[in-house]
Write a protein that holds these residues in place. Structure first.
Motif, PDB file in Angstrom:
ATOM      1  N   HIS A 196      38.440  26.153  -7.433  1.00  0.00           N
ATOM      2  CA  HIS A 196      37.424  25.139  -7.633  1.00  0.00           C
ATOM      3  C   HIS A 196      36.088  25.737  -6.984  1.00  0.00           C
ATOM      4  O   HIS A 196      34.822  25.204  -7.207  1.00  0.00           O
ATOM      5  N   SER A 197      36.149  26.812  -6.588  1.00  0.00           N
ATOM      6  CA  SER A 197      34.724  27.362  -5.862  1.00  0.00           C
ATOM      7  C   SER A 197      33.804  27.748  -6.847  1.00  0.00           C
ATOM      8  O   SER A 197      34.148  28.248  -7.945  1.00  0.00           O
ATOM      9  N   SER A 198      32.525  27.969  -6.611  1.00  0.00           N
ATOM     10  CA  SER A 198      31.581  28.350  -7.473  1.00  0.00           C
ATOM     11  C   SER A 198      30.255  28.478  -6.719  1.00  0.00           C
ATOM     12  O   SER A 198      30.126  27.765  -5.807  1.00  0.00           O
ATOM     13  N   SER A 199      29.198  29.088  -7.256  1.00  0.00           N
ATOM     14  CA  SER A 199      28.106  29.227  -6.673  1.00  0.00           C
ATOM     15  C   SER A 199      27.136  28.928  -7.700  1.00  0.00           C
ATOM     16  O   SER A 199      27.254  29.615  -8.947  1.00  0.00           O
ATOM     17  N   SER A 200      25.942  28.615  -7.336  1.00  0.00           N
ATOM     18  CA  SER A 200      24.775  28.600  -8.306  1.00  0.00           C
ATOM     19  C   SER A 200      23.548  28.786  -7.401  1.00  0.00           C
ATOM     20  O   SER A 200      23.625  29.093  -6.319  1.00  0.00           O
ATOM     21  N   TRP A 201      22.295  28.885  -7.938  1.00  0.00           N
ATOM     22  CA  TRP A 201      21.111  29.070  -7.306  1.00  0.00           C
ATOM     23  C   TRP A 201      20.808  28.085  -6.182  1.00  0.00           C
ATOM     24  O   TRP A 201      20.443  28.265  -5.132  1.00  0.00           O
ATOM     25  N   GLY A 202      21.260  26.496  -6.478  1.00  0.00           N
ATOM     26  CA  GLY A 202      21.008  25.706  -5.491  1.00  0.00           C
ATOM     27  C   GLY A 202      22.077  25.936  -4.496  1.00  0.00           C
ATOM     28  O   GLY A 202      21.658  25.734  -3.241  1.00  0.00           O
ATOM     29  N   MET A 203      23.277  26.209  -4.621  1.00  0.00           N
ATOM     30  CA  MET A 203      24.261  26.693  -3.496  1.00  0.00           C
ATOM     31  C   MET A 203      23.712  28.050  -2.491  1.00  0.00           C
ATOM     32  O   MET A 203      23.798  28.028  -1.302  1.00  0.00           O
ATOM     33  N   TYR A 204      23.163  28.836  -3.573  1.00  0.00           N
ATOM     34  CA  TYR A 204      22.626  30.049  -2.726  1.00  0.00           C
ATOM     35  C   TYR A 204      21.711  29.631  -1.672  1.00  0.00           C
ATOM     36  O   TYR A 204      21.460  30.089  -0.804  1.00  0.00           O
ATOM     37  N   PHE A 205      20.478  28.758  -2.198  1.00  0.00           N
ATOM     38  CA  PHE A 205      19.706  28.078  -1.242  1.00  0.00           C
ATOM     39  C   PHE A 205      20.104  27.483  -0.276  1.00  0.00           C
ATOM     40  O   PHE A 205      19.544  27.642   0.891  1.00  0.00           O
ATOM     41  N   PHE A 206      21.100  26.702  -0.615  1.00  0.00           N
ATOM     42  CA  PHE A 206      21.858  25.958   0.637  1.00  0.00           C
ATOM     43  C   PHE A 206      22.508  27.007   1.767  1.00  0.00           C
ATOM     44  O   PHE A 206      22.401  26.641   2.701  1.00  0.00           O
ATOM     45  N   TYR A 207      23.212  28.051   1.229  1.00  0.00           N
ATOM     46  CA  TYR A 207      23.703  29.025   1.961  1.00  0.00           C
ATOM     47  C   TYR A 207      22.454  29.723   3.027  1.00  0.00           C
ATOM     48  O   TYR A 207      22.854  29.963   4.262  1.00  0.00           O
ATOM     49  N   LEU A 208      21.634  29.763   2.232  1.00  0.00           N
ATOM     50  CA  LEU A 208      20.278  30.697   2.987  1.00  0.00           C
ATOM     51  C   LEU A 208      19.716  29.478   4.100  1.00  0.00           C
ATOM     52  O   LEU A 208      19.562  29.917   5.071  1.00  0.00           O
ATOM     53  N   LEU A 209      19.875  28.090   3.792  1.00  0.00           N
ATOM     54  CA  LEU A 209      19.266  27.224   4.784  1.00  0.00           C
ATOM     55  C   LEU A 209      20.423  27.192   6.133  1.00  0.00           C
ATOM     56  O   LEU A 209      19.860  27.191   7.228  1.00  0.00           O
ATOM     57  N   LEU A 210      21.608  27.390   5.705  1.00  0.00           N
ATOM     58  CA  LEU A 210      22.920  27.186   6.702  1.00  0.00           C
ATOM     59  C   LEU A 210      22.556  28.558   7.694  1.00  0.00           C
ATOM     60  O   LEU A 210      22.547  28.284   8.966  1.00  0.00           O
ATOM     61  N   TRP A 211      22.200  29.656   7.089  1.00  0.00           N
ATOM     62  CA  TRP A 211      22.205  30.787   7.845  1.00  0.00           C
ATOM     63  C   TRP A 211      20.803  30.975   8.787  1.00  0.00           C
ATOM     64  O   TRP A 211      20.803  31.192   9.857  1.00  0.00           O
ATOM     65  N   GLY A 212      19.737  30.370   7.987  1.00  0.00           N
ATOM     66  CA  GLY A 212      18.467  30.329   8.410  1.00  0.00           C
ATOM     67  C   GLY A 212      18.533  29.347   9.833  1.00  0.00           C
ATOM     68  O   GLY A 212      18.003  29.508  10.880  1.00  0.00           O
ATOM     69  N   ALA A 213      19.226  28.208   9.485  1.00  0.00           N
ATOM     70  CA  ALA A 213      19.220  27.282  10.811  1.00  0.00           C
ATOM     71  C   ALA A 213      19.980  27.671  11.909  1.00  0.00           C
ATOM     72  O   ALA A 213      19.776  27.587  13.162  1.00  0.00           O
ATOM     73  N   SER A 214      21.308  28.495  11.580  1.00  0.00           N
ATOM     74  CA  SER A 214      21.938  29.163  12.447  1.00  0.00           C
ATOM     75  C   SER A 214      21.347  30.230  13.446  1.00  0.00           C
ATOM     76  O   SER A 214      21.368  30.056  14.826  1.00  0.00           O
ATOM     77  N   ALA A 215      20.544  30.968  12.791  1.00  0.00           N
ATOM     78  CA  ALA A 215      19.714  32.006  13.356  1.00  0.00           C
ATOM     79  C   ALA A 215      18.649  31.396  14.288  1.00  0.00           C
ATOM     80  O   ALA A 215      18.331  31.756  15.368  1.00  0.00           O
ATOM     81  N   GLY A 216      18.213  30.402  13.691  1.00  0.00           N
ATOM     82  CA  GLY A 216      16.983  29.527  14.335  1.00  0.00           C
ATOM     83  C   GLY A 216      17.522  28.973  15.762  1.00  0.00           C
ATOM     84  O   GLY A 216      17.054  29.133  16.918  1.00  0.00           O
ATOM     85  N   ILE A 217      18.616  28.415  15.673  1.00  0.00           N
ATOM     86  CA  ILE A 217      19.343  27.682  16.801  1.00  0.00           C
ATOM     87  C   ILE A 217      19.628  28.651  17.596  1.00  0.00           C
ATOM     88  O   ILE A 217      19.504  28.599  19.071  1.00  0.00           O
ATOM     89  N   TYR A 218      20.204  29.846  17.475  1.00  0.00           N
ATOM     90  CA  TYR A 218      20.625  31.191  18.323  1.00  0.00           C
ATOM     91  C   TYR A 218      19.218  31.424  19.142  1.00  0.00           C
ATOM     92  O   TYR A 218      19.142  31.821  20.374  1.00  0.00           O
ATOM     93  N   ILE A 219      18.234  31.662  18.402  1.00  0.00           N
ATOM     94  CA  ILE A 219      16.987  32.171  18.963  1.00  0.00           C
ATOM     95  C   ILE A 219      16.634  31.195  19.757  1.00  0.00           C
ATOM     96  O   ILE A 219      15.872  31.433  21.001  1.00  0.00           O
ATOM     97  N   TYR A 220      16.555  29.865  19.571  1.00  0.00           N
ATOM     98  CA  TYR A 220      16.141  28.868  20.403  1.00  0.00           C
ATOM     99  C   TYR A 220      16.858  28.864  21.897  1.00  0.00           C
ATOM    100  O   TYR A 220      16.326  28.775  22.670  1.00  0.00           O
ATOM    101  N   LEU A 221      18.380  29.210  21.632  1.00  0.00           N
ATOM    102  CA  LEU A 221      18.945  29.012  22.682  1.00  0.00           C
ATOM    103  C   LEU A 221      19.173  30.506  23.834  1.00  0.00           C
ATOM    104  O   LEU A 221      19.396  30.407  24.840  1.00  0.00           O
TER     105      LEU A 221
END
Length: 251
Positions: free
Chosen positions: A122-147
């Protein structure tokens, strides 16, 4: 006529399974309510406190095993057992690092499960999902930098700086693969787990001195995340069995 019979069978199966699943989840709701009633974090560390805290997650592991079999110990059920180990460690403040290792292994098991055929169909990826992945990784990196400045001030910065970095990588990897499955319960569980862990990190590493109902937020989101991940895995297994039944009917 075969199509109508198959649809009717699917509806009966979903209805019956939902009722049985709710019955199986009663120990989870009961033990979680007991945890909040006793409010273990305010009590002295003990084996009893560890058992009460870990009981809801262990009950979920039992439910997943009941539905998905012993092989799930290498997947979500195993992740829930490792999480229970992490719950036990966190009762004692000195065991925070071993507890973090247990949860990291749990995220790894969840992530590996989301790569199996049960989810990949059932898995698939689209440009919208790639953008969501980018947000996830960006948020995680930002949180780590903040900590990071607070990690460097911790009693063992040489340990916690890389350890928290590895943990952040694993949890965002788990959430990314959860999103890739297109399974809404699994994705929501992964995202809520990230919220729970970020809230815990803010308090443990003294980013904030005091947060009203901080522990309530951590544990409520934590139990909810585990519940969604467990139900999502059971639902994926049921959908896999339903697909096999439809193929059998067509043959």
């Amino acid at each position: 006529m075969d199509i109508l019979e198959t649809d009717a069978f699917d509806r009966r199966q979903r209805r019956n399974t939902s009722c049985v699943l709710f019955f199986f989840l009663l120990p989870f709701f009961t033990s979680a309510a007991l945890y909040f009633y006793l409010w273990i974090p305010d009590s002295a560390p003990s084996i009893l406190a560890a058992g009460v805290k870990a009981a809801p997650v262990l009950s979920l592991a039992f439910v997943v095993l009941s539905y998905n079999g012993w092989w799930s110990l290498l997947g979500v059920a195993g992740g829930l057992v490792m999480s229970a180990g992490g719950d036990t460690c966190l009762i004692w403040p000195k065991l925070f690092l071993p507890g973090m290792v247990c949860f990291a292994l749990a995220h790894l098991l969840y992530a590996l499960t989301y790569l199996t055929s049960r989810y990949s169909s059932h898995s698939s990826s689209s440009w919208g999902m790639y953008f969501f992945y980018l947000l996830l990784w960006g948020a995680s990196a930002g949180i780590y930098i903040y900590l990071l400045p607070f990690l460097q001030k911790s009693p063992e910065p040489e340990v916690f700086v890389p350890a928290v970095g590895c943990y952040a990588f694993l949890i965002v990897l788990m959430a990314t693969l959860a999103a890739r499955t297109r399974a809404s319960l699994v994705l929501l569980g992964g995202l809520i787990f990230m919220v729970s862990d970020f809230t815990l990190a803010l308090q443990h590493f003294k980013v904030i001195e005091h947060m009203d109902y901080g522990r309530h937020i951590v544990m409520t989101t934590y139990y909810l995340a585990q519940l969604l991940i467990a139900i999502g895995d059971i639902k994926a297994k049921m959908e896999e069995q339903a697909d096999e039944f439809r193929k059998w009917k067509r043959s």
